[in-house]
Design a protein around this motif. Sequence first.
Motif, PDB file in Angstrom:
ATOM      1  N   LYS A 177     -13.218  51.577  69.491  1.00  0.00           N
ATOM      2  CA  LYS A 177     -13.416  50.875  70.762  1.00  0.00           C
ATOM      3  C   LYS A 177     -12.341  49.804  70.963  1.00  0.00           C
ATOM      4  O   LYS A 177     -11.745  49.703  72.035  1.00  0.00           O
ATOM      5  CB  LYS A 177     -14.809  50.242  70.786  1.00  0.00           C
ATOM      6  CG  LYS A 177     -15.128  49.522  72.066  1.00  0.00           C
ATOM      7  CD  LYS A 177     -16.534  48.953  72.032  1.00  0.00           C
ATOM      8  CE  LYS A 177     -16.817  48.248  73.329  1.00  0.00           C
ATOM      9  NZ  LYS A 177     -17.090  46.843  73.164  1.00  0.00           N
ATOM     10  N   SER A 227     -14.312  42.026  62.524  1.00  0.00           N
ATOM     11  CA  SER A 227     -15.200  43.132  62.176  1.00  0.00           C
ATOM     12  C   SER A 227     -14.421  44.456  62.120  1.00  0.00           C
ATOM     13  O   SER A 227     -14.588  45.247  61.185  1.00  0.00           O
ATOM     14  CB  SER A 227     -16.332  43.217  63.186  1.00  0.00           C
ATOM     15  OG  SER A 227     -17.115  44.346  62.954  1.00  0.00           O
ATOM     16  N   ALA A 228     -13.598  44.700  63.116  1.00  0.00           N
ATOM     17  CA  ALA A 228     -12.802  45.934  63.148  1.00  0.00           C
ATOM     18  C   ALA A 228     -11.819  45.971  61.980  1.00  0.00           C
ATOM     19  O   ALA A 228     -11.667  46.997  61.313  1.00  0.00           O
ATOM     20  CB  ALA A 228     -12.066  46.050  64.475  1.00  0.00           C
ATOM     21  N   ASP A 280     -15.098  40.239  66.895  1.00  0.00           N
ATOM     22  CA  ASP A 280     -14.853  41.681  67.044  1.00  0.00           C
ATOM     23  C   ASP A 280     -13.594  42.088  66.282  1.00  0.00           C
ATOM     24  O   ASP A 280     -13.551  43.137  65.644  1.00  0.00           O
ATOM     25  CB  ASP A 280     -14.705  42.057  68.521  1.00  0.00           C
ATOM     26  CG  ASP A 280     -15.976  41.825  69.312  1.00  0.00           C
ATOM     27  OD1 ASP A 280     -17.057  41.823  68.704  1.00  0.00           O
ATOM     28  OD2 ASP A 280     -15.869  41.635  70.546  1.00  0.00           O
ATOM     29  N   HIS A 309     -16.453  50.783  66.065  1.00  0.00           N
ATOM     30  CA  HIS A 309     -16.009  49.553  66.732  1.00  0.00           C
ATOM     31  C   HIS A 309     -14.499  49.390  66.653  1.00  0.00           C
ATOM     32  O   HIS A 309     -13.891  48.786  67.533  1.00  0.00           O
ATOM     33  CB  HIS A 309     -16.751  48.313  66.219  1.00  0.00           C
ATOM     34  CG  HIS A 309     -16.768  48.157  64.740  1.00  0.00           C
ATOM     35  ND1 HIS A 309     -17.576  48.912  63.940  1.00  0.00           N
ATOM     36  CD2 HIS A 309     -16.082  47.335  63.934  1.00  0.00           C
ATOM     37  CE1 HIS A 309     -17.389  48.554  62.685  1.00  0.00           C
ATOM     38  NE2 HIS A 309     -16.486  47.609  62.652  1.00  0.00           N
TER      39      HIS A 309
END
Length: 134
Positions: A29, A92-93, A89, A26
Motif C-alpha cells: 500500500k 511499520s512498512a 506507517d 501495508h
Amino acid sequence: MVGLGVSTLGAQVDAPTAATVHPPAHLVKLVTEFCVDCHNNVDPAADVNLEVMNTVALSNNIEAWENVARKMRSRQMPPSDMPRPEEPDYRSALNSLEQSLDRMASESPHPGRTQTFRRLTRTEYQNAIRDLLD
C-alpha cells in the motif's frame, strides 16, 4: 523450516517458502501510494520498477528490496520534496520489509564463496611444521 510440511488434522500443508513470500500488505500500500509515481513500468527512476516488484515474490528481487530498505532506513525515499507517509506507517512498512528479508536470509543463507584451501608459502609451511613438532 523450508520444504517441511505441517500436519493439520491429517492434511499435509506446506510451510511457506522464501519463494512464496510476497511483500507485506501495508508495504504494498505504501509503495503504491508513494513510490510508484517515479518507480513505475513506463520510466523507472534509478532503474527500480517497484510497480512490478510489488506484485511478485520478494525472493525474485532480494538485492533490489535490500536497496529499498537501505533507502527507507536512511529516510532518502521518498525524496523530501515529495509527499511522505506518516511516520508510524513508514516505520511499520520498513520493519515488516526488514523482517521478511531477514527471515528469507536465515532460511537460505548465501555466505558467498569461501576459500577452502590454499597453498602455504615456504615460510608458512616451515612455521607450521615448527609449531607442530616443537
